[in-house]
Structure formats: C-alpha cells, structure tokens
Motif scaffolding. Structure first.
Motif, PDB file in Angstrom:
ATOM      1  N   TYR A  32       0.840  -1.200   0.000  1.00  0.00           N
ATOM      2  CA  TYR A  32       0.000   0.000   0.000  1.00  0.00           C
ATOM      3  C   TYR A  32       0.874   1.250   0.000  1.00  0.00           C
ATOM      4  CZ  TYR A  32      -3.636  -3.342   1.269  1.00  0.00           C
ATOM      5  OH  TYR A  32      -4.504  -4.420   1.278  1.00  0.00           O
ATOM      6  N   PRO A  33       1.454   1.584  -1.147  1.00  0.00           N
ATOM      7  CA  PRO A  33       2.339   2.758  -1.220  1.00  0.00           C
ATOM      8  C   PRO A  33       1.659   4.018  -0.709  1.00  0.00           C
ATOM      9  CG  PRO A  33       2.442   1.484  -3.248  1.00  0.00           C
ATOM     10  CD  PRO A  33       1.307   0.916  -2.443  1.00  0.00           C
ATOM     11  N   GLY A  34       2.388   4.763   0.119  1.00  0.00           N
ATOM     12  CA  GLY A  34       1.865   6.011   0.647  1.00  0.00           C
ATOM     13  C   GLY A  34       1.041   5.863   1.905  1.00  0.00           C
ATOM     14  N   GLN A  35       0.777   4.613   2.327  1.00  0.00           N
ATOM     15  CA  GLN A  35       0.008   4.376   3.538  1.00  0.00           C
ATOM     16  C   GLN A  35       0.873   3.694   4.583  1.00  0.00           C
ATOM     17  OE1 GLN A  35      -3.306   2.282   1.277  1.00  0.00           O
ATOM     18  NE2 GLN A  35      -4.525   3.421   2.755  1.00  0.00           N
ATOM     19  N   ASN A  36       0.566   3.927   5.860  1.00  0.00           N
ATOM     20  CA  ASN A  36       1.281   3.229   6.917  1.00  0.00           C
ATOM     21  C   ASN A  36       1.006   1.739   6.826  1.00  0.00           C
ATOM     22  OD1 ASN A  36       2.374   5.527   8.030  1.00  0.00           O
ATOM     23  ND2 ASN A  36       0.780   5.788   9.557  1.00  0.00           N
ATOM     24  N   PHE A  66      -5.405   2.899   9.806  1.00  0.00           N
ATOM     25  CA  PHE A  66      -6.631   3.324   9.118  1.00  0.00           C
ATOM     26  C   PHE A  66      -7.487   4.161  10.047  1.00  0.00           C
ATOM     27  CE2 PHE A  66      -7.095  -1.089  10.614  1.00  0.00           C
ATOM     28  CZ  PHE A  66      -8.128  -0.956  11.529  1.00  0.00           C
ATOM     29  N   GLU A  67      -8.355   4.973   9.434  1.00  0.00           N
ATOM     30  CA  GLU A  67      -9.254   5.834  10.205  1.00  0.00           C
ATOM     31  C   GLU A  67     -10.515   5.082  10.605  1.00  0.00           C
ATOM     32  OE1 GLU A  67     -10.173   9.327   8.010  1.00  0.00           O
ATOM     33  OE2 GLU A  67      -8.101  10.055   7.943  1.00  0.00           O
ATOM     34  N   GLY A  68     -11.048   5.423  11.775  1.00  0.00           N
ATOM     35  CA  GLY A  68     -12.332   4.887  12.190  1.00  0.00           C
ATOM     36  C   GLY A  68     -12.291   3.411  12.531  1.00  0.00           C
ATOM     37  N   ARG A  69     -13.463   2.814  12.592  1.00  0.00           N
ATOM     38  CA  ARG A  69     -13.614   1.397  12.937  1.00  0.00           C
ATOM     39  C   ARG A  69     -13.718   0.566  11.670  1.00  0.00           C
ATOM     40  NH1 ARG A  69     -14.990  -1.797  17.223  1.00  0.00           N
ATOM     41  NH2 ARG A  69     -15.150   0.028  18.579  1.00  0.00           N
ATOM     42  N   LEU A  70     -12.961  -0.507  11.632  1.00  0.00           N
ATOM     43  CA  LEU A  70     -12.947  -1.387  10.476  1.00  0.00           C
ATOM     44  C   LEU A  70     -14.240  -2.200  10.410  1.00  0.00           C
ATOM     45  CD1 LEU A  70     -10.637  -1.987   8.388  1.00  0.00           C
ATOM     46  CD2 LEU A  70     -10.204  -4.069   9.695  1.00  0.00           C
ATOM     47  N   PRO A  71     -14.804  -2.384   9.215  1.00  0.00           N
ATOM     48  CA  PRO A  71     -15.957  -3.282   9.089  1.00  0.00           C
ATOM     49  C   PRO A  71     -15.598  -4.700   9.543  1.00  0.00           C
ATOM     50  CG  PRO A  71     -15.692  -1.955   7.108  1.00  0.00           C
ATOM     51  CD  PRO A  71     -14.458  -1.749   7.929  1.00  0.00           C
ATOM     52  N   ASP A  72     -16.615  -5.500   9.818  1.00  0.00           N
ATOM     53  CA  ASP A  72     -16.391  -6.867  10.278  1.00  0.00           C
ATOM     54  C   ASP A  72     -15.793  -7.747   9.188  1.00  0.00           C
ATOM     55  OD1 ASP A  72     -17.827  -6.622  12.966  1.00  0.00           O
ATOM     56  OD2 ASP A  72     -19.386  -5.986  11.560  1.00  0.00           O
ATOM     57  N   ASN A 114     -12.778  -4.542  -1.139  1.00  0.00           N
ATOM     58  CA  ASN A 114     -11.606  -3.787  -1.591  1.00  0.00           C
ATOM     59  C   ASN A 114     -11.541  -2.399  -0.967  1.00  0.00           C
ATOM     60  OD1 ASN A 114     -10.363  -5.728  -3.372  1.00  0.00           O
ATOM     61  ND2 ASN A 114     -12.124  -5.434  -4.723  1.00  0.00           N
ATOM     62  N   GLY A 115     -11.676  -2.375   0.360  1.00  0.00           N
ATOM     63  CA  GLY A 115     -11.537  -1.140   1.116  1.00  0.00           C
ATOM     64  C   GLY A 115     -10.089  -0.941   1.509  1.00  0.00           C
ATOM     65  N   ARG A 116      -9.823  -0.774   2.808  1.00  0.00           N
ATOM     66  CA  ARG A 116      -8.443  -0.597   3.270  1.00  0.00           C
ATOM     67  C   ARG A 116      -7.589  -1.831   2.942  1.00  0.00           C
ATOM     68  NH1 ARG A 116      -3.939  -0.774   4.183  1.00  0.00           N
ATOM     69  NH2 ARG A 116      -2.683   0.278   5.785  1.00  0.00           N
ATOM     70  N   PHE A 117      -8.222  -3.004   2.967  1.00  0.00           N
ATOM     71  CA  PHE A 117      -7.488  -4.242   2.680  1.00  0.00           C
ATOM     72  C   PHE A 117      -7.978  -4.831   1.361  1.00  0.00           C
ATOM     73  CE2 PHE A 117      -7.402  -3.588   7.236  1.00  0.00           C
ATOM     74  CZ  PHE A 117      -6.043  -3.669   7.482  1.00  0.00           C
ATOM     75  N   LYS A 118      -7.110  -4.761   0.360  1.00  0.00           N
ATOM     76  CA  LYS A 118      -7.470  -5.192  -0.995  1.00  0.00           C
ATOM     77  C   LYS A 118      -6.890  -6.554  -1.355  1.00  0.00           C
ATOM     78  CE  LYS A 118      -7.857  -0.460  -2.753  1.00  0.00           C
ATOM     79  NZ  LYS A 118      -7.760   0.199  -1.429  1.00  0.00           N
ATOM     80  N   GLY A 119      -6.308  -7.205  -0.371  1.00  0.00           N
ATOM     81  CA  GLY A 119      -5.623  -8.467  -0.622  1.00  0.00           C
ATOM     82  C   GLY A 119      -4.130  -8.267  -0.474  1.00  0.00           C
TER      83      GLY A 119
END
Length: 266
Positions: free
Chosen positions: A81-85, A157-163, A197-202
C-alpha cells in the motif's frame, strides 16, 4: 520447530493461514522488547474459526510469528500500500507504530535474507505445491487467505474497520463469481458490516497467486477481531458465542465458492 502445518484435502478450495503462528525461535525472541513479546499483531484464533467448516479443504498454516518474517509480504520488500502506513517484510514496529525490538537489535539485511530463505520461501513453496496439486485434480484452485486484525488501529486506518473486509485487488485475483458470492454473504449477514476492496485489498499472497486466467483464483478475508474475540487486547480470548454466530456465515462463503469451482473450468 515445524515451520507450517499442512492438511491435504480433496476440495478445490485451499485455506491459507499466514499470520496465526506464535512460534518465535529463541535467538529472535531474545531480541524482541517487552512490547514485541506480546505478539499483539497475531491473527488470533482464526484457524479455530474455520476449523471443520469445509472438511475437505486443503489448509496451509504458518506456525512462525509475523515478527519473525511476514509470510504475506512481497519477498522483495515492496509495499502493498504505497503512501500508507503499513508494516514490512520483517516488521520494525507493531500496528500502532511502536518499536518491537530492543535497542540495537532490529533485524539487519542479513537477518532478513536468512529468514526469507528459512521461513518465507519454504512456506510459499508448500502453498504453491498445494495449489498445483489441487488444480491438477479439479482444473481450478481457489485460494482463500484467512486473516484478522483489530477493529481500531489509528496508525493504519481511520475509524472502525468493518467486520468483513474482502480483498481481490479490485477484482484482479479471482473470477467475478467468487467475489460476488463471497461479498453477497457478507453484505446480507445481519448485525455485521462489510466492505469490498476497502483498506485491505488483498495481501501479497492473494495478489501473487491470484491468476484467474490460469485457473488459480485467490481472495482474502480480513475479519475485524471484534467479531470473534472477547477483547481486542491481551489475552485476546476467543468469544465462543460470537465465534459460533460468525462461523455460520464463513461456512456459507466456503461452500458457495466451492460449488462455483466446477463452473469455472467450462
């Protein structure tokens, strides 16, 4: 220590568990600081959540901890995830950005090369062999990569992650039918939140092996740990009631994608 546990099944579905292991060799354990020794970033109890849901599935589970080396990272060290922590091939920090190694004990390039050869490569050689074995039987193989993570991690990531966090690298790693069937179960699961395919896209596993045009399909499921743990902090205990509810939906997903396998070879 055994680097991984493998069960050879007859189903077209393969379950991979790269982050449930908690084994750390003694020489590496000595270099971890107190924070690192909590092993907080483990995918706690995920192998138990999936146990028996698809009895004929092949399973490949790493027993070594991701702090030894992350089996779901590009061996070249390229960021997913380039550019993301994020954390690297051999993490220097935990998911909160806090150091996990004693002062002056962070892994060197030589350490990383050694761990690639002795942990990462054998795990993936075994996983690749199982994919080829299953594909030889069915003409197709469906790799379902099993993960979990804390639902609140501001560093990542911001906020609460979906289940349910379903990742297919924007549809590149599997047939549309697999993606649709998986996410349909998640979206209809009462009391749960889901995203595709949100914060985690695989991770690297999904992206590396998922080549639908060759008959190998891959999809990642990242579960928020609030969906099955009593607390997302030590001792990270499994909540039996939460797990039982969640297993109903996970079983539905696995059986649906297994049923799709025969349609993908036509």
């Amino acid at each position: 220590m055994a680097l991984f546990e493998t069960h050879q099944g007859t189903s077209p579905v393969i379950l991979a568990f790269p982050h449930t292991g908690t084994e750390v060799p003694a020489d590496i354990w000595e270099r971890l600081n107190d924070n690192g020794r909590t092993l907080a970033d483990t995918d706690w109890h995920i192998e138990r959540l999936y146990d028996g849901l698809l009895p004929d599935a092949t399973t490949v589970r790493a027993t070594f901890h991701r702090y030894v080396i992350d089996a779901n990272r590009d061996p070249a060290g390229v960021s997913l995830y380039p550019g993301q922590n994020t954390t690297g091939l051999v993490p220097e920090t935990d998911f909160d950005g806090k150091p996990i190694w004693k002062e002056g004990e962070a892994p060197t390039e030589a350490d990383i090369a050694d761990r690639l050869a002795h942990f990462h490569a054998p795990y993936h050689a075994t996983l690749a062999a199982e994919i080829e074995r299953v594909k030889a039987i069915h003409g197709v193989a469906i790799l379902y990569d099993c993960h979990s993570i804390r639902s609140l991690i501001p560093f990542l990531f911001e906020g609460r992650l979906p289940d349910f966090n379903v990742g297919t690298d924007m549809g590149r790693t599997c047939a549309k039918e697999i993606e649709t069937a998986t996410f349909e179960v998640c979206a209809k699961a009462e009391g749960y939140r889901s995203i595709l395919n949100g914060r985690f896209k695989g991770g690297w596993t999904t992206r590396h092996y998922g080549r639908p045009e060759t008959g190998v399909h891959a999809i990642q499921m990242e579960l928020a740990q609030s969906s099955h743990l009593s607390t997302e902090a030590p001792p990270f205990a499994l909540d039996a009631e939460k797990a039982a509810r969640l297993r109903v939906h996970l079983k539905d997903i696995l059986h649906r994608i297994e049923a799709l396998a025969s349609t993908l070879t036509r």
